[in-house]
Design an enzyme around this catalytic site. Structure first.
Site, PDB file in Angstrom:
ATOM      1  N   ARG A  15     -23.409  -1.882  -5.418  1.00 35.22           N
ATOM      2  CA  ARG A  15     -22.869  -1.786  -4.066  1.00 35.22           C
ATOM      3  C   ARG A  15     -23.757  -0.854  -3.252  1.00 35.22           C
ATOM      4  O   ARG A  15     -23.627   0.369  -3.319  1.00 35.22           O
ATOM      5  CB  ARG A  15     -21.426  -1.276  -4.111  1.00 35.22           C
ATOM      6  CG  ARG A  15     -20.767  -1.164  -2.734  1.00 35.22           C
ATOM      7  CD  ARG A  15     -19.286  -0.997  -2.901  1.00 35.22           C
ATOM      8  NE  ARG A  15     -18.623  -0.587  -1.684  1.00 35.22           N
ATOM      9  CZ  ARG A  15     -17.430  -1.036  -1.292  1.00 35.22           C
ATOM     10  NH1 ARG A  15     -16.815  -1.944  -2.009  1.00 35.22           N
ATOM     11  NH2 ARG A  15     -16.866  -0.594  -0.199  1.00 35.22           N
ATOM     12  N   HIS A  32     -19.162  -5.331   2.935  1.00 38.14           N
ATOM     13  CA  HIS A  32     -18.966  -4.163   2.083  1.00 38.14           C
ATOM     14  C   HIS A  32     -20.245  -3.711   1.391  1.00 38.14           C
ATOM     15  O   HIS A  32     -20.225  -2.711   0.660  1.00 38.14           O
ATOM     16  CB  HIS A  32     -17.895  -4.445   1.031  1.00 38.14           C
ATOM     17  CG  HIS A  32     -16.517  -4.474   1.597  1.00 38.14           C
ATOM     18  ND1 HIS A  32     -15.408  -4.722   0.826  1.00 38.14           N
ATOM     19  CD2 HIS A  32     -16.053  -4.293   2.857  1.00 38.14           C
ATOM     20  CE1 HIS A  32     -14.323  -4.696   1.594  1.00 38.14           C
ATOM     21  NE2 HIS A  32     -14.705  -4.428   2.823  1.00 38.14           N
ATOM     22  N   THR A  70      -7.581  -4.485  -0.233  1.00 35.19           N
ATOM     23  CA  THR A  70      -6.422  -4.934   0.544  1.00 35.19           C
ATOM     24  C   THR A  70      -6.626  -6.343   1.089  1.00 35.19           C
ATOM     25  O   THR A  70      -5.679  -7.132   1.132  1.00 35.19           O
ATOM     26  CB  THR A  70      -6.144  -3.960   1.700  1.00 35.19           C
ATOM     27  OG1 THR A  70      -6.057  -2.639   1.180  1.00 35.19           O
ATOM     28  CG2 THR A  70      -4.850  -4.301   2.400  1.00 35.19           C
ATOM     29  N   ILE A  77      -3.749   0.435  -3.168  1.00 33.90           N
ATOM     30  CA  ILE A  77      -4.243  -0.944  -3.244  1.00 33.90           C
ATOM     31  C   ILE A  77      -5.712  -0.922  -2.841  1.00 33.90           C
ATOM     32  O   ILE A  77      -6.042  -0.711  -1.673  1.00 33.90           O
ATOM     33  CB  ILE A  77      -3.468  -1.924  -2.350  1.00 33.90           C
ATOM     34  CG1 ILE A  77      -2.057  -2.137  -2.873  1.00 33.90           C
ATOM     35  CG2 ILE A  77      -4.190  -3.276  -2.303  1.00 33.90           C
ATOM     36  CD1 ILE A  77      -1.296  -3.218  -2.141  1.00 33.90           C
ATOM     37  N   ASP A  78      -6.565  -1.121  -3.822  1.00 31.62           N
ATOM     38  CA  ASP A  78      -7.992  -1.247  -3.579  1.00 31.62           C
ATOM     39  C   ASP A  78      -8.291  -2.744  -3.462  1.00 31.62           C
ATOM     40  O   ASP A  78      -7.980  -3.509  -4.368  1.00 31.62           O
ATOM     41  CB  ASP A  78      -8.764  -0.636  -4.750  1.00 31.62           C
ATOM     42  CG  ASP A  78     -10.259  -0.754  -4.578  1.00 31.62           C
ATOM     43  OD1 ASP A  78     -10.723  -0.747  -3.429  1.00 31.62           O
ATOM     44  OD2 ASP A  78     -10.955  -0.855  -5.603  1.00 31.62           O
ATOM     45  N   ASP A  91      -6.048   5.160  -5.182  1.00 26.87           N
ATOM     46  CA  ASP A  91      -6.097   4.092  -4.196  1.00 26.87           C
ATOM     47  C   ASP A  91      -4.928   3.163  -4.517  1.00 26.87           C
ATOM     48  O   ASP A  91      -4.962   2.452  -5.514  1.00 26.87           O
ATOM     49  CB  ASP A  91      -7.418   3.326  -4.263  1.00 26.87           C
ATOM     50  CG  ASP A  91      -7.622   2.434  -3.047  1.00 26.87           C
ATOM     51  OD1 ASP A  91      -6.615   2.074  -2.409  1.00 26.87           O
ATOM     52  OD2 ASP A  91      -8.770   2.069  -2.747  1.00 26.87           O
ATOM     53  N   GLU A 133      -5.361   7.678  -0.700  1.00 21.67           N
ATOM     54  CA  GLU A 133      -5.938   7.060   0.496  1.00 21.67           C
ATOM     55  C   GLU A 133      -5.024   7.134   1.711  1.00 21.67           C
ATOM     56  O   GLU A 133      -5.476   7.352   2.832  1.00 21.67           O
ATOM     57  CB  GLU A 133      -6.285   5.605   0.217  1.00 21.67           C
ATOM     58  CG  GLU A 133      -6.924   4.921   1.420  1.00 21.67           C
ATOM     59  CD  GLU A 133      -7.401   3.517   1.156  1.00 21.67           C
ATOM     60  OE1 GLU A 133      -8.226   3.034   1.938  1.00 21.67           O
ATOM     61  OE2 GLU A 133      -6.938   2.903   0.181  1.00 21.67           O
ATOM     62  N   ASP A 174       0.831  -1.202   0.000  1.00 24.03           N
ATOM     63  CA  ASP A 174       0.000   0.000   0.000  1.00 24.03           C
ATOM     64  C   ASP A 174       0.869   1.257   0.000  1.00 24.03           C
ATOM     65  O   ASP A 174       0.721   2.149  -0.838  1.00 24.03           O
ATOM     66  CB  ASP A 174      -0.876   0.011   1.259  1.00 24.03           C
ATOM     67  CG  ASP A 174      -2.363   0.054   0.962  1.00 24.03           C
ATOM     68  OD1 ASP A 174      -2.739   0.666  -0.038  1.00 24.03           O
ATOM     69  OD2 ASP A 174      -3.125  -0.530   1.738  1.00 24.03           O
ATOM     70  N   ASP A 180     -12.248   4.954  -4.459  1.00 22.11           N
ATOM     71  CA  ASP A 180     -12.753   3.602  -4.635  1.00 22.11           C
ATOM     72  C   ASP A 180     -13.611   3.444  -5.882  1.00 22.11           C
ATOM     73  O   ASP A 180     -14.030   2.324  -6.199  1.00 22.11           O
ATOM     74  CB  ASP A 180     -13.586   3.175  -3.418  1.00 22.11           C
ATOM     75  CG  ASP A 180     -12.729   2.841  -2.214  1.00 22.11           C
ATOM     76  OD1 ASP A 180     -11.580   2.397  -2.412  1.00 22.11           O
ATOM     77  OD2 ASP A 180     -13.205   3.024  -1.077  1.00 22.11           O
TER      78      ASP A 180
END
Length: 325
Positions: free
Chosen positions: A255, A214, A130, A127-128, A125, A67, A44, A270
């Site tokens: 989502r 999520h 993680t 690492i989207d 981001d 982020e 990250d 995101d």
């Protein structure tokens, strides 16, 4: 835009190399926790350092809203040293020609992502997904350039994503690149052109988050059934789901906020890169109320509730179903 696009592609590819190396060597042993308890890894921080430095070198006046920040890293000297070693390994030749890269340099590079929302800015981001990364599964490196609230460029690196989901032993590693008005193109993680991609009218599948917390998975599946999307849902971490819709392997990514957290609002990094990847492939992206995603309200999209990404033709039907619930 061509220069900006190429800088972004090169930076995301280089960050992807670092992330894959970390995943191969030490993903199971090096993680710290953020206040929300989602893991933050060496990758990250390393990914953000490389990308922020590449953008700053090319466009020193550009703002980056990313982020991570280096605060927790500064408090963990052992982890900081490891991040520094990885960044040195993958830093560009231009960076290497500067003075010896130190831990201080790395923290400064990471903190270049601490900019504020402006008329034009990058959002990142590093690492989207993680948790997917820590499972050796799907994750993405997501970088977008936004002007006057509209995403103009998106680069979405998916180092573990198969080139095709439904073929045996596929090659892995994809880069989605979308420029406003120019379509969405995919590349290998070596930067080789694969193809221009388009949404599909025939992909009878829902894509949703792997992590049930999520979103509202029960409602997602109800909507898919009402639409006649009968194949088992693709449950995948990260903005890779946007890529799957863009290249016609799913018709819908939805989502909705988890019912336990009805006031949750999404972070801009995101969704910004994924949005343009789908739109430029012929799809449509809004929130659950049909509003355009707003990227000028802050780091979180406080004016939006949830996200709906479709192949376009299903979009109004999805919104109609949502409005009746």
């Amino acid at each position: 835009m061509n220069t900006r696009k190429q800088i972004a592609i090169n930076a995301v590819l280089k960050a992807g190399e670092l992330c894959q190396q970390v995943q191969d060597e030490m993903v199971s042993t090096d993680a710290i926790q953020k206040s929300d308890r989602s893991p933050v890894t060496v990758a990250d921080f390393g990914s953000q350092a490389l990308i922020c430095n590449a953008i700053n070198d090319a466009f020193p006046e550009d703002i980056i809203v990313a982020e991570e920040d280096a605060q927790s890293l500064k408090q963990n000297p052992t982890l900081l040293e490891r991040v520094t070693k990885y960044v040195i390994r993958f830093a560009t030749e231009d960076a290497q020609k500067q003075k010896v890269i130190s831990t201080k340099n790395i923290c400064e590079w990471i903190d270049r992502g601490s900019g504020e929302i402006s008329n034009s800015f990058w959002t990142l981001d590093p690492i989207d997904g993680t948790k997917g990364f820590l499972r050796n599964d799907q994750y993405a490196i997501a970088l977008a350039w936004i002007v006057e609230g509209e995403v103009q460029l998106g680069v979405l690196g998916c180092p573990n994503l198969p080139h095709q989901l439904d073929v045996p032993n596929p090659e892995r590693g994809c880069l989605f690149v979308a420029v406003r008005g120019e379509g969405t193109t995919t590349y290998t993680t070596n930067g080789e052109l694969l193809e221009k991609v388009y949404v599909s009218e025939n992909a009878s599948r829902l894509a949703e988050s792997f992590e049930s917390t999520h979103g509202d998975s029960n409602t997602h599946i109800k909507i898919a059934k009402e639409l006649g999307l009968n194949k088992p849902p693709l449950q995948i971490d990260s903005q890779a789901k946007y890529g799957i819709v863009a290249r016609g392997e799913a018709s819908l990514y939805i989502r909705l906020p988890n019912p336990a957290y009805p006031d949750y609002r999404e972070c801009i990094w995101d969704h910004a890169a994924g949005l343009i990847v789908v739109e430029e492939a012929g799809g449509k992206v809004t929130d659950a109320n049909g509003k355009s995603l707003r990227f000028l309200s802050g780091r979180r999209m406080t004016e939006n509730r949830g996200v709906v990404a479709t192949n376009g033709s299903l979009h109004e039907q999805v919104l109609s179903i949502l409005s009746s619930m």
